[in-house]
Design an enzyme around this catalytic site. Structure first.
Site, PDB file in Angstrom:
ATOM      1  CB  CYS A   1     -28.704  36.769  84.947  1.00  0.00           C
ATOM      2  SG  CYS A   1     -29.986  36.365  86.133  1.00  0.00           S
ATOM      3  CB  SER A   2     -27.313  38.277  79.517  1.00  0.00           C
ATOM      4  OG  SER A   2     -26.384  38.771  78.573  1.00  0.00           O
TER       5      SER A   2
END
Length: 723
Positions: free
Chosen positions: A443-444
């Protein structure tokens, strides 16, 4: 410089803008937090137990400063917390209050010093965190007194801090006004970094995502249930205040709801009975990508899953297979019973827990020899998450994520540590010789944690083994094609943080298939069904004949007589397309014209003439032996009597012309009436080479004689009869 009276007046005028802090910081779950909607100024505050738990959370995630910059000293002993901390809504309120205070830690500390609350008041260090979180709520309520309910249990530490803040109310308001003047800001919200402000704006519109537990209920039943409760199905839930829902564009089993409906949804049976489960969309994308890579009996190894809902979703998607879902890294064996109970309620039966950490599991572990796909969800910076509190609570992520997001980014040192851990885990996953694919999801938004890690692992993968090397492959999602996903040339799937979704990065690594490795029809059909290519077709056990069809170079006709034939033809077309596409399979099949009859030459004895090989035509497909289209044509033309399927051989139709029967009659009409007018066909076993054409071609007539196409057999003239 303003005097105290002017400062107080200025602070009163700015109370309206100051009150916007809470709605911006806690906007995603405004109803459950007890926050008033926009336009309603009243704020009642929180229960005492929420303040205490929020103070303990803040104590663990607060930003530590260097000794020369320290303004307030914090203790290390947590405050005693009540038993309400196990309640989900209670924990959410506490985390949101702590996160809001964390974002404004510098400003709140400055206000406390500027108002002379510190160090004039003698306060123990262990209460400093409680003062910070209560001061944030105090200014958010426009410095109004908190309203307490009669049945609410009071805590002495909370009452002590609240009395202290009320006694310094005027000085605190003046210090807040001076802080705004110093930064030339309409409100202290505008003092935050731009990345933090954008994150808060996205969080205010971020919808809710929930996946359907298809082991307990079908999607159609969920739709009908919601519609009976007054929900309407729409294409988009963005900026909609009604009771609506939408189906996700990538995953057929994921529904989207407006965020303001969460309290209403949690109280319906669909969520109470684990038929609908709230979860971030990125996790659903990851498990569906794994599902598209699985054969019927392949196992899955899940690494760093965080939430057990992700494991349950993977288990539900493979419930019709014989696959096992292995989950590694569960350190506490005391929680095994809780996991078993949860999976029993959700209908998960194929989950097995491994207590070893992933990097400590040997690639030759006997338990994992059937593992073909590894799902890796490494710990990341999470900067693509718009609502970190919801993400931490649902995915059981580390609370340190709040510290980084409160500052709008991650330090270079920490980012380097995270990237190194991700690289080591990905390299270890690629060492499993039996595995055929690895799905990597974060989720970066940092390339250092996404593309750089994947490319580095591919570059330095072990090539000395006999196994095929890994390569990048585009992820396959059930409801969209590759064009819909907007994949870039590097085959990575990305979703940037927006008002509708959190950020997500997805990479699928697959091994190049060994040419000697055979793939069964069962596995091909299983993958096709996972990709949505054979919707509505039930897959049965394949026969031995179907396993050989993929090697055939024939083109299959699209004509069908019954519904069963149509289903079989659709499956056969898919298998042919998977092996070697044919140019003729896209063209419609027309019924070929019957060939002309052969005419015997004058004076020649009766014999069987071999038909010539016809010229190739796109309308007449070439058929090989033991193929289903051959049997289909036999039924249509009624030329041959079918034999048992195992004894079926290719037949070559021939035409035998028999001599006329000489019967003494008085008139030629009587003679014509007794001449046989039908042709006779007989069977014979041809050579072992496949028949090139089913239809014979007309033989050549006598030299220079025009063929008589429409002349009936009974009118053929012979120079003399055969005796």
């Amino acid at each position: 410089m303003l005097n105290s009276t002017d400062e107080l007046e200025f602070s009163n005028k700015s109370n309206t803008s100051i009150s916007q802090l809470s709605s911006l910081g806690l906007s995603d779950d405004r109803a459950s937090c007890g926050k008033s909607p926009p336009g309603v100024p009243e704020k009642s505050g929180y229960p005492d137990s929420v303040y205490v738990m929020a103070a303990n959370i803040f104590q663990g995630i607060r930003i530590e400063k260097s000794p020369e910059k320290v303004l307030i000293k914090y203790g290390h002993e947590p405050l005693p917390s009540s038993s309400d901390s196990e309640d989900e809504s209670f924990r959410r309120l506490s985390y949101e209050l702590a996160f809001s205070a964390l974002k404004y830690q510098d400003i709140l500390e400055t206000i406390l010093i500027d108002s002379y609350l510190f160090p004039s008041a003698t306060i123990p260090d262990h209460l400093s965190s409680l003062i910070i979180v209560m001061l944030y709520d105090f200014q958010d309520r426009k410095f109004q007194t908190r309203v307490l309910s009669d049945d609410e249990e009071s805590i002495s530490e909370v009452q002590e801090v609240e009395n202290l803040l009320n006694s310094f109310k005027t000085k605190l308001a003046a210090a807040l006004a001076r802080c705004r003047i110093k930064h030339d800001a309409l409100s202290i919200y505008h003092i935050l970094p731009e990345t933090v402000r954008k994150q808060e704006l996205r969080a205010s519109t971020l919808p809710l995502y929930a996946w359907i537990n298809t082991c307990k209920i079908s999607p159609e039943e969920v739709y009908n249930n919601l519609k009976k409760r007054g929900y309407k199905e729409v294409k988009s839930v963005l900026h909609v205040n009604d009771k609506v829902f939408a189906v996700d564009q990538h995953c057929y089993d994921v529904l989207i709801f407006p965020s303001h409906l969460k309290n209403d949804l949690k109280n319906i049976d669909l969520f109470k009975d684990y038929k609908l489960i709230f979860q971030d969309k990125s996790r659903s994308l990851a498990v569906h990508s794994v599902k598209s890579l699985l054969n019927m009996d392949d196992d899955v190894l899940m690494v760093n899953t965080g939430s057990w809902h992700t494991v349950a979703h993977m288990s539900i998607l493979t419930s019709n297979n014989t696959s096992k879902i292995f989950v590694c890294g569960v350190q506490s064996q005391a929680k095994d019973l809780d996991f078993v109970n949860l999976f029993a309620k959700m209908g998960c039966k194929n989950v097995e827990i491994l207590h070893e950490t992933f990097v400590n599991i040997e690639s030759k572990d006997h338990r994992l020899q059937k593992v073909k796909v590894i799902l890796l969800l490494p710990r990341c910076s999470g900067l693509g998450v718009s609502n970190p509190v919801e993400f931490i609570l649902n995915e059981h992520e580390d609370t340190d994520l709040l510290k980084d997001l409160s500052q709008g980014g991650t330090s270079e040192d920490k980012l380097h540590i995270l990237a190194q851990q991700q690289y080591e885990q990905l390299r270890h996953a690629m060492r499993f010789a039996k595995a055929q694919a690895v799905v990597y999801c974060t989720c970066s938004v940092y390339p250092e944690e996404n593309e750089t890690v994947v490319n580095k692992a591919l570059e330095f993968q072990d090539r000395g083994n006999k196994v095929q090397p890994y390569r990048r492959s585009p992820p396959v999602l059930p409801l969209c094609s590759l064009k819909d996903i907007h994949l870039s040339t590097d085959k990575f799937f990305r979703m940037e943080p927006s008002e509708t979704t959190n950020g997500c990065f997805l990479s699928v690594l697959t091994r190049e298939r060994d040419p000697s490795e055979a793939v069964s029809v069962k596995d091909v059909l299983a993958r096709a069904a996972a990709k949505g290519l054979l919707d509505g077709i039930e897959l049965g056990k394949p026969s031995k004949r179907e396993k050989k069809k993929k090697k055939s170079k024939t083109s299959l006709p699209k004509a069908s007589i019954t519904e069963e034939n149509g289903v079989q033809m659709k499956i056969a077309e898919f298998l042919t397309r998977e092996t070697k596409p044919s140019a003729s399979e896209e063209e419609p099949l027309t019924k070929p014209a019957l060939p002309q009859k052969n005419t015997a030459q004058v004076g020649a004895p009766s014999q069987v003439r071999k038909p010539r090989k016809p010229s190739p035509s796109p309308l007449v497909p070439a058929l090989t032996k033991n193929t289903r289209p051959l049997r289909l044509y036999e039924r249509q033309t009624n030329c041959m009597r079918p034999r048992p399927e195992e004894k079926m051989v290719p037949l070559k139709p021939i035409e035998i012309v028999l001599p006329p029967v000489m019967i003494p009659l008085s008139t030629s009409e009587g003679l014509r009436a007794h001449i046989p007018t039908s042709h006779f066909y007989c069977r014979w076993v041809g050579p072992k080479t496949p028949v090139t054409s089913y239809f014979p071609t007309p033989s050549l007539s006598r030299k220079g004689e025009k063929p008589k196409d429409n002349l009936p057999f009974s009118l053929l003239r012979h120079p003399r009869p055969w005796l």
